[in-house]
Design a protein around this motif. Structure first.
Motif, PDB file in Angstrom:
ATOM      1  N   ARG A  27      11.643 -15.564  -8.414  1.00 17.37           N
ATOM      2  CA  ARG A  27      12.775 -17.245  -9.534  1.00 17.37           C
ATOM      3  C   ARG A  27      12.001 -17.659 -10.684  1.00 17.37           C
ATOM      4  O   ARG A  27      11.787 -17.639 -12.105  1.00 17.37           O
ATOM      5  N   LEU A  28      10.561 -17.364 -10.627  1.00 16.52           N
ATOM      6  CA  LEU A  28       9.608 -18.080 -11.144  1.00 16.52           C
ATOM      7  C   LEU A  28       8.684 -17.207 -12.030  1.00 16.52           C
ATOM      8  O   LEU A  28       8.017 -17.271 -13.237  1.00 16.52           O
ATOM      9  N   ASP A  29       8.678 -15.794 -12.086  1.00 11.69           N
ATOM     10  CA  ASP A  29       8.203 -14.693 -12.023  1.00 11.69           C
ATOM     11  C   ASP A  29       6.424 -15.014 -11.679  1.00 11.69           C
ATOM     12  O   ASP A  29       6.298 -14.706 -13.366  1.00 11.69           O
ATOM     13  N   ARG A  30       5.800 -14.590 -11.365  1.00  9.62           N
ATOM     14  CA  ARG A  30       4.788 -14.958 -11.105  1.00  9.62           C
ATOM     15  C   ARG A  30       4.626 -14.957  -9.555  1.00  9.62           C
ATOM     16  O   ARG A  30       5.109 -14.036  -8.792  1.00  9.62           O
ATOM     17  N   ARG A  31       3.112 -14.448  -9.525  1.00 10.34           N
ATOM     18  CA  ARG A  31       2.653 -13.618  -8.512  1.00 10.34           C
ATOM     19  C   ARG A  31       2.019 -14.748  -7.433  1.00 10.34           C
ATOM     20  O   ARG A  31       1.118 -15.732  -7.631  1.00 10.34           O
ATOM     21  N   VAL A  32       1.826 -14.455  -6.343  1.00 15.48           N
ATOM     22  CA  VAL A  32       1.813 -15.249  -5.273  1.00 15.48           C
ATOM     23  C   VAL A  32       1.272 -15.397  -3.904  1.00 15.48           C
ATOM     24  O   VAL A  32       0.733 -13.677  -4.276  1.00 15.48           O
ATOM     25  N   ALA A  33       0.283 -15.982  -3.009  1.00 16.36           N
ATOM     26  CA  ALA A  33       0.003 -15.241  -1.651  1.00 16.36           C
ATOM     27  C   ALA A  33       1.045 -15.376  -0.778  1.00 16.36           C
ATOM     28  O   ALA A  33       1.026 -16.792  -0.999  1.00 16.36           O
ATOM     29  N   VAL A  34       1.423 -14.959   0.363  1.00 14.42           N
ATOM     30  CA  VAL A  34       2.198 -15.808   0.741  1.00 14.42           C
ATOM     31  C   VAL A  34       1.451 -15.090   2.678  1.00 14.42           C
ATOM     32  O   VAL A  34       1.309 -13.754   3.130  1.00 14.42           O
ATOM     33  N   LYS A  35       1.271 -16.047   2.937  1.00 18.63           N
ATOM     34  CA  LYS A  35       0.512 -15.998   4.178  1.00 18.63           C
ATOM     35  C   LYS A  35       2.022 -15.959   5.687  1.00 18.63           C
ATOM     36  O   LYS A  35       2.435 -17.307   6.009  1.00 18.63           O
ATOM     37  N   LEU A  36       1.943 -15.191   6.475  1.00 17.75           N
ATOM     38  CA  LEU A  36       3.410 -14.386   7.836  1.00 17.75           C
ATOM     39  C   LEU A  36       2.224 -15.417   9.280  1.00 17.75           C
ATOM     40  O   LEU A  36       1.456 -14.618   9.662  1.00 17.75           O
ATOM     41  N   LEU A  37       3.407 -16.563  10.211  1.00 17.91           N
ATOM     42  CA  LEU A  37       2.500 -16.499  11.479  1.00 17.91           C
ATOM     43  C   LEU A  37       3.813 -16.348  12.451  1.00 17.91           C
ATOM     44  O   LEU A  37       4.814 -16.395  11.931  1.00 17.91           O
ATOM     45  N   ARG A  38       2.338 -16.036  13.635  1.00 22.42           N
ATOM     46  CA  ARG A  38       3.811 -15.695  14.746  1.00 22.42           C
ATOM     47  C   ARG A  38       3.437 -16.376  15.551  1.00 22.42           C
ATOM     48  O   ARG A  38       2.345 -16.367  16.563  1.00 22.42           O
ATOM     49  N   PRO A  39       4.683 -17.183  15.969  1.00 20.69           N
ATOM     50  CA  PRO A  39       4.536 -18.101  17.099  1.00 20.69           C
ATOM     51  C   PRO A  39       4.629 -17.536  18.392  1.00 20.69           C
ATOM     52  O   PRO A  39       3.528 -18.202  18.984  1.00 20.69           O
ATOM     53  N   ASP A  40       5.189 -16.808  18.211  1.00 18.91           N
ATOM     54  CA  ASP A  40       4.631 -15.744  19.732  1.00 18.91           C
ATOM     55  C   ASP A  40       3.264 -15.331  20.101  1.00 18.91           C
ATOM     56  O   ASP A  40       2.870 -14.918  21.426  1.00 18.91           O
ATOM     57  N   LYS A  41       2.614 -15.352  19.280  1.00 17.68           N
ATOM     58  CA  LYS A  41       1.213 -14.981  18.987  1.00 17.68           C
ATOM     59  C   LYS A  41      -0.112 -15.950  19.833  1.00 17.68           C
ATOM     60  O   LYS A  41      -1.102 -16.123  20.109  1.00 17.68           O
ATOM     61  N   VAL A  42       0.821 -17.288  20.261  1.00 17.98           N
ATOM     62  CA  VAL A  42      -0.079 -18.298  20.607  1.00 17.98           C
ATOM     63  C   VAL A  42       0.482 -18.903  22.118  1.00 17.98           C
ATOM     64  O   VAL A  42       1.339 -19.113  22.485  1.00 17.98           O
ATOM     65  N   ALA A  43      -0.601 -18.692  22.539  1.00 16.11           N
ATOM     66  CA  ALA A  43      -0.456 -19.419  24.400  1.00 16.11           C
ATOM     67  C   ALA A  43      -0.155 -21.143  24.171  1.00 16.11           C
ATOM     68  O   ALA A  43      -0.145 -21.362  24.138  1.00 16.11           O
ATOM     69  N   GLY A  44       1.123 -20.797  25.576  1.00 18.87           N
ATOM     70  CA  GLY A  44       1.073 -22.983  25.860  1.00 18.87           C
ATOM     71  C   GLY A  44       1.386 -23.322  24.789  1.00 18.87           C
ATOM     72  O   GLY A  44       1.606 -24.967  25.123  1.00 18.87           O
ATOM     73  N   GLN A  45       2.545 -22.717  23.904  1.00 17.73           N
ATOM     74  CA  GLN A  45       2.949 -23.666  23.474  1.00 17.73           C
ATOM     75  C   GLN A  45       4.494 -22.896  22.978  1.00 17.73           C
ATOM     76  O   GLN A  45       4.680 -22.293  22.828  1.00 17.73           O
ATOM     77  N   GLU A  46       5.455 -24.233  22.983  1.00 15.81           N
ATOM     78  CA  GLU A  46       6.689 -24.014  22.178  1.00 15.81           C
ATOM     79  C   GLU A  46       7.085 -23.169  20.685  1.00 15.81           C
ATOM     80  O   GLU A  46       5.923 -24.407  20.380  1.00 15.81           O
ATOM     81  N   ASP A  48       9.568 -23.426  19.219  1.00 10.57           N
ATOM     82  CA  ASP A  48      10.488 -25.017  17.910  1.00 10.57           C
ATOM     83  C   ASP A  48       9.386 -26.033  17.659  1.00 10.57           C
ATOM     84  O   ASP A  48       9.149 -26.280  16.791  1.00 10.57           O
ATOM     85  N   GLU A  49       8.427 -26.469  18.780  1.00 12.02           N
ATOM     86  CA  GLU A  49       7.223 -27.524  18.519  1.00 12.02           C
ATOM     87  C   GLU A  49       6.663 -26.920  17.526  1.00 12.02           C
ATOM     88  O   GLU A  49       5.650 -27.951  16.165  1.00 12.02           O
ATOM     89  N   LEU A  50       6.052 -25.625  17.713  1.00 12.37           N
ATOM     90  CA  LEU A  50       5.259 -24.922  16.786  1.00 12.37           C
ATOM     91  C   LEU A  50       5.444 -25.207  15.644  1.00 12.37           C
ATOM     92  O   LEU A  50       5.120 -25.302  14.291  1.00 12.37           O
ATOM     93  N   ARG A  51       6.672 -24.424  15.016  1.00 18.31           N
ATOM     94  CA  ARG A  51       8.096 -24.113  13.797  1.00 18.31           C
ATOM     95  C   ARG A  51       7.888 -26.122  12.684  1.00 18.31           C
ATOM     96  O   ARG A  51       7.651 -26.702  12.110  1.00 18.31           O
ATOM     97  N   ARG A  52       7.972 -27.040  14.061  1.00 16.78           N
ATOM     98  CA  ARG A  52       8.116 -28.823  13.582  1.00 16.78           C
ATOM     99  C   ARG A  52       6.725 -28.922  13.100  1.00 16.78           C
ATOM    100  O   ARG A  52       6.772 -29.232  11.480  1.00 16.78           O
ATOM    101  N   ARG A  53       5.562 -28.478  14.207  1.00 13.53           N
ATOM    102  CA  ARG A  53       4.090 -29.000  12.906  1.00 13.53           C
ATOM    103  C   ARG A  53       3.769 -28.273  12.079  1.00 13.53           C
ATOM    104  O   ARG A  53       3.093 -28.979  11.277  1.00 13.53           O
ATOM    105  N   PHE A  54       4.099 -27.253  11.932  1.00 14.94           N
ATOM    106  CA  PHE A  54       3.895 -26.347  10.610  1.00 14.94           C
ATOM    107  C   PHE A  54       4.247 -26.723   9.550  1.00 14.94           C
ATOM    108  O   PHE A  54       3.887 -27.356   8.526  1.00 14.94           O
TER     109      PHE A  54
END
Length: 504
Positions: A27-46, A48-54
């Motif tokens: 959209r803005l014709d620029r280079r960016v950095a994108v960080k991807l995180l996987r909630p299922d890699k974290v033990a003991g957390q729901e 949906d809750e992690l997404r909300r806090r993120f």
């Protein structure tokens, strides 16, 4: 393609919980950095809750305005992954920079550390705690300026206690982890200052002060072994710099410098000579006279508060309080918390003039204002509002009134988030008898939570014996009242096991 806008290009980093890509913002014709995180890699957390806090942490992070922080452009979720779109930084991370210039000149070390102090001063004023400051999270740009990455991400992954991944490793970096963070205690600005001490020691000596074959072994050394003074390894390092590193690496948070501002001031004499700015606002010579300095006393400057109620306006000019309330509800429903905070802050003086300072309408607005400030992570602004509400309610209904106690409980949470563990501990301890007393309407759930927080704050203050006793009694009561399989029992049990292993 992420959200039909960001086209991933090259994988430039990968860890246990995610990846970092260079990407193209169509959209803005620029280079960016994108960080991807996987909630299922974290033990003991729901997830949906992690997404909300993120999303919340990314929003708070995006409000921190400092040139030493990577700019956040966008954040959200796509399928099973959370994504964070950031400014692309052209340079090398500090770990690679150190590898290319070993030994690292001590003058370079001081310059990097001073810039990091300026960043941490702005971050802690919000307040946000980085939790994972290390060379891989620091970029050195082409012009020599330093940029800090991953602000807020570690907070999402590690709140209240040290979480473990499915592999059993602590989230964070054990080599840079402060004792209170390793033990699951409350973290604060002092935690980032310890990591800064580790980082400075590494730049000066070529290695972190504590190493080991296992994460537990490294954390044990953080807790019990003194670091080797850097002048034994490099005698040319100034004595004052060695003394500062040893202070930053103090086991007890109370023995470290009081703030990033103080740390900067101790580094200042070692920087290249500069003049002092006039202190006038918008002084254009300031960046040259005192490069990257934090604003003096910025953390103690109160954020704008609603002003005192003005004289009643003519009827024709009365603001639409009811309409503003409806607008706030709509904004909160859409997740636009910052805008809702602004409207509530602006409407309160007018509502007080129209309905009276102590009217039910104004009281309700103040409650919503305080709650929204907390939800937006603006604990410094929420604290005086909560204290005012607590005092007014206690005056009307008594100190044991459940609503007054709840306001005090929220105030204690603000103190905890603001990095004032001793004050938070005192407030929680004063609240506990009320929550445990069934004859004055005690709250068993809040009682258990307060006891957990007391244990974590004792850890943060270095009193591991009292923390062990407090959490041990809590575990027995939780297992008796809720069963051994209750999540709180599991969390406390893990902290006690960790504490027992390290103590042993």
């Amino acid at each position: 393609m992420i959200t039909g806008r960001y086209e991933l290009s090259t994988l430039i980093g990968q860890g246990g919980m995610g990846q970092v890509w260079t990407a193209y913002d169509q959209r803005l014709d620029r280079r960016v950095a994108v960080k991807l995180l996987r909630p299922d890699k974290v033990a003991g957390q729901e997830a949906d809750e992690l997404r909300r806090r993120f999303v919340r942490e990314c929003r708070v992070t995006a409000q921190v305005d400092h040139p030493g922080l990577v700019t956040v452009h966008d954040a959200g979720s796509e399928g099973e992954e959370l994504f964070l779109v950031m400014q692309y930084v052209d340079g090398a991370d500090l770990a690679d920079h150190l590898a290319e210039h070993d030994p690292y000149p001590w003058q370079w070390t001081v310059s990097v550390a001073a810039q990091l102090c300026a960043v941490l001063s702005a971050v802690h004023a919000v307040p946000i705690i980085h939790r994972d400051l290390k060379p891989r999270n620091v970029m050195v740009k082409q012009d020599g300026t330093v940029t800090v990455l991953d602000l807020g991400v570690a907070s999402v992954m590690d709140t209240d206690t040290t979480r473990l991944t499915h592999t059993g490793s602590p989230i964070g970096s054990p080599a840079y982890m402060a004792p209170e963070q390793a033990m699951g205690g409350a973290v604060g600005p002092y935690t980032d200052l310890y990591a800064l001490g580790v980082l400075i020691h590494e730049l000066l000596s070529g290695n972190v002060p504590f190493t080991g074959s296992t994460a537990l072994g490294v954390l044990h050394r953080h807790l019990y072994e003194p670091p080797v003074p850097v002048r034994r390894l490099r005698p040319e390092v100034p004595e004052s710099l060695e003394a500062l590193v040893l202070r930053l690496l103090s086991k007890d948070p109370q023995h470290r410098p009081s703030s990033a501002q103080e740390t900067y001031e101790q580094l200042l004499p070692l920087l290249p000579a500069r003049g002092m700015p006039t202190g006038s606002p918008l002084d254009p010579t300031r960046p040259f006279l005192r490069p990257h300095a934090p604003w003096p006393d910025r953390a103690r400057i109160p954020a704008p508060q609603p002003s005192a109620a003005p004289d009643p306006a003519p009827a024709a000019d009365k603001p639409d309080v009811a309409g503003a309330v409806d607008e706030v509800k709509r904004l909160l429903g859409e997740g636009r918390i910052t805008q809702a905070v602004d409207i509530l802050g602006a409407i309160l003086p007018a509502a007080a003039a129209q309905h009276g300072e102590h009217s039910p309408v104004v009281r309700t607005l103040r409650k919503q204002y305080a709650a929204t400030l907390m939800d937006d992570g603006q604990y410094r602004r929420a604290l005086p509002e909560l204290r005012r509400l607590a005092d007014e309610r206690a005056t009307e209904a008594g100190q044991a009134d459940p609503q007054a106690l709840r306001f005090r409980y929220d105030s204690a949470q603000c103190l905890e988030q603001l990095g004032e563990p001793a004050a938070a501990l005192a407030e929680y301890r004063s609240l506990l008898p009320y929550f445990e007393n069934q004859y004055v309407g005690g709250d068993p759930e809040l009682s258990l939570d307060v006891r957990r927080r007391i244990g974590h704050l004792l850890l943060a203050l270095g009193d591991r014996g009292a923390a062990h006793e407090t959490l041990g009694r809590l575990l027995l009561d939780v297992e008796r009242l809720r069963g051994p399989g209750h999540p709180l029992a599991g969390e406390v049990r893990r902290t006690l096991q960790w504490l027992g292993q390290v103590r042993g």
